[in-house]
Design an enzyme around this catalytic site. Structure first.
Site, short mmCIF file in Angstrom:
data_model
loop_
_atom_site.label_atom_id
_atom_site.label_comp_id
_atom_site.label_asym_id
_atom_site.label_seq_id
_atom_site.Cartn_x
_atom_site.Cartn_y
_atom_site.Cartn_z
N CYS A 1 0.82 -1.21 0.00
CA CYS A 1 0.00 0.00 0.00
C CYS A 1 0.86 1.27 0.00
O CYS A 1 1.57 1.54 -0.95
CB CYS A 1 -0.98 -0.05 1.16
SG CYS A 1 -2.44 1.01 0.90
N LYS B 1 -12.23 7.42 -1.30
CA LYS B 1 -11.43 6.30 -0.82
C LYS B 1 -11.79 5.02 -1.56
O LYS B 1 -12.97 4.70 -1.75
CB LYS B 1 -11.64 6.11 0.68
CG LYS B 1 -10.77 5.02 1.29
CD LYS B 1 -10.99 4.92 2.80
CE LYS B 1 -10.09 3.86 3.42
NZ LYS B 1 -10.28 3.77 4.90
N SER C 1 -7.75 -0.72 0.43
CA SER C 1 -8.13 0.36 1.33
C SER C 1 -7.09 1.46 1.20
O SER C 1 -6.05 1.42 1.84
CB SER C 1 -8.19 -0.16 2.78
OG SER C 1 -8.50 0.90 3.67
N HIS D 1 -4.39 -5.07 0.03
CA HIS D 1 -4.01 -5.67 1.31
C HIS D 1 -4.43 -7.14 1.33
O HIS D 1 -5.36 -7.51 2.06
CB HIS D 1 -4.69 -4.93 2.47
CG HIS D 1 -4.15 -3.57 2.73
ND1 HIS D 1 -2.99 -3.35 3.44
CD2 HIS D 1 -4.61 -2.34 2.38
CE1 HIS D 1 -2.76 -2.05 3.52
NE2 HIS D 1 -3.72 -1.42 2.88
N GLU E 1 -3.12 -9.41 2.83
CA GLU E 1 -2.86 -9.95 4.17
C GLU E 1 -3.99 -9.67 5.16
O GLU E 1 -4.01 -10.25 6.25
CB GLU E 1 -1.55 -9.38 4.73
CG GLU E 1 -1.62 -7.99 5.32
CD GLU E 1 -1.69 -6.86 4.28
OE1 GLU E 1 -1.81 -5.69 4.70
OE2 GLU E 1 -1.62 -7.15 3.08
N ARG F 1 -14.13 2.51 12.48
CA ARG F 1 -13.27 3.61 12.94
C ARG F 1 -13.61 4.90 12.21
O ARG F 1 -13.70 5.98 12.82
CB ARG F 1 -11.80 3.24 12.68
CG ARG F 1 -10.79 4.32 13.04
CD ARG F 1 -9.49 4.10 12.29
NE ARG F 1 -9.67 4.27 10.84
CZ ARG F 1 -8.79 3.87 9.93
NH1 ARG F 1 -7.69 3.24 10.31
NH2 ARG F 1 -9.02 4.08 8.64
#
Length: 325
Positions: free
Chosen positions: A142, A163, A191, A234, A236, A248
């Site tokens: 990222c 986003k 993300s 991502h 992972e 969040r």
């Protein structure tokens, strides 16, 4: 496989070896892998666990992995996170003396508009230079991927209109040892607020390995002579990582820490949960109150989500490349 932290402190020692003669078919191989964890305090420990578990699951029985975790000193940490780093991480100054086979460098929470203005930029650029000739292969994830190509080839990331968050089908563009055995599209979490230009990457000599019709280039690579692998997504992430980020962001909106209400991750929640979230958004916009965060509903993910599958395939091939010498 035995997965270790620095100082031979075991995380796990699973019995993964096959029975019978297969156990003796190959001599044991020990790999030393470094993780430069730049994630914010809220995700620091979770990232440690995600990467450690992923390496454990991806490695064949005859491969023993010694994992060293590092943190850049220029990344500000809370007292609790600093204590975690002090107790479980290896000092970054020892990186050069550990004979690292492979390196994984995570992204970080962006603060400055320009990457070169981030407080950790000099340290991160130094890691890029070091990894070029001191590792067999390095994964840049990222923001770290964006920082690496900026430092190496002056390729600037571009701010997205909104986003990029969700799980996207990514298809193999070309054959490579990293994508060996991957035929069906990979479900990869993304993300990020920025992207790099795919034609410019190709022009500068980067190999595009996987891409999504929706969000563009996913994985790309270049030999430096270390084989640098860049993840815009991502793989992972565990099943709930995107949900935690979204919760969040909602909490930040309710607390007045951001002006726009966050969009839910695409192709991630079940249809029922998306309907619940739409209803909650109406309430949140009408009554912007931090106490509403406690009323966030329970959510479910789409039933066909193959969480972690892409990461296991990619890291299996990555470890295999390291183990082949």
């Amino acid at each position: 496989m035995t997965l270790l932290f620095d100082g031979d402190r075991r995380i796990k020692s699973p019995a993964l070896a096959p029975a019978g003669g297969d156990r003796r078919a190959r001599d044991p191989i020990e790999l030393t892998i470094g993780l430069v964890n730049n994630m914010p305090d809220s995700a620091l420990k979770a990232t440690d666990v995600q990467i450690a578990r992923l390496l454990q699951q991806a490695a064949p029985w005859h491969v023993r992995i010694r994992l060293h975790c590092f943190s850049l000193p220029s990344i500000a940490r809370s007292p609790m996170a600093s204590s975690h780093v002090a107790q479980t991480y290896t000092d970054i100054d020892r990186l050069d003396g550990l004979d690292i086979d492979g390196l994984i460098v995570t992204g970080a929470e962006p603060v400055a508009a320009r990457l070169r203005d981030e407080s950790y930029w000099p340290d991160l650029a130094a890691i890029v230079d070091w990894a070029r000739t001191n590792t067999k292969t390095t994964i840049w994830s990222c923001l770290a991927a964006h920082a690496a190509v900026l430092h190496l080839d002056d390729i600037e990331r571009q701010r997205l209109a909104s986003k990029c968050s969700g799980v996207f089908d990514c298809v193999k563009v070309r054959d490579d040892w990293l994508t060996h055995g991957i035929d069906a599209p990979l479900q990869v979490p993304h993300s990020r607020l920025n992207a790099v230009n795919e034609p410019l990457l190709a022009e500068r000599g980067y190999d595009i390995l996987t891409r999504s019709a929706e969000v563009g280039v996913d994985i790309f690579a270049r030999t430096m002579p270390s084989r640098f692998v860049f993840f815009q997504g991502h793989p992972e992430y565990d099943a709930l990582s995107l949900q935690r980020e979204y919760m969040r962001d909602i909490a930040r909106y309710l607390a007045g820490q951001r002006e726009d209400y966050p969009r839910p991750p695409r192709s991630y929640f079940s249809a029922e949960s998306e309907a619940v979230l739409n209803t909650f958004e109406i309430r949140a916009r009408a009554r912007r109150d931090p106490t509403l965060a406690a009323e966030l509903p329970g959510l479910t993910l789409r039933p066909d989500l193959a969480a972690g599958h892409a990461a296991k395939l990619l890291f299996r091939n990555w470890i295999g490349y390291l183990a082949d010498g």
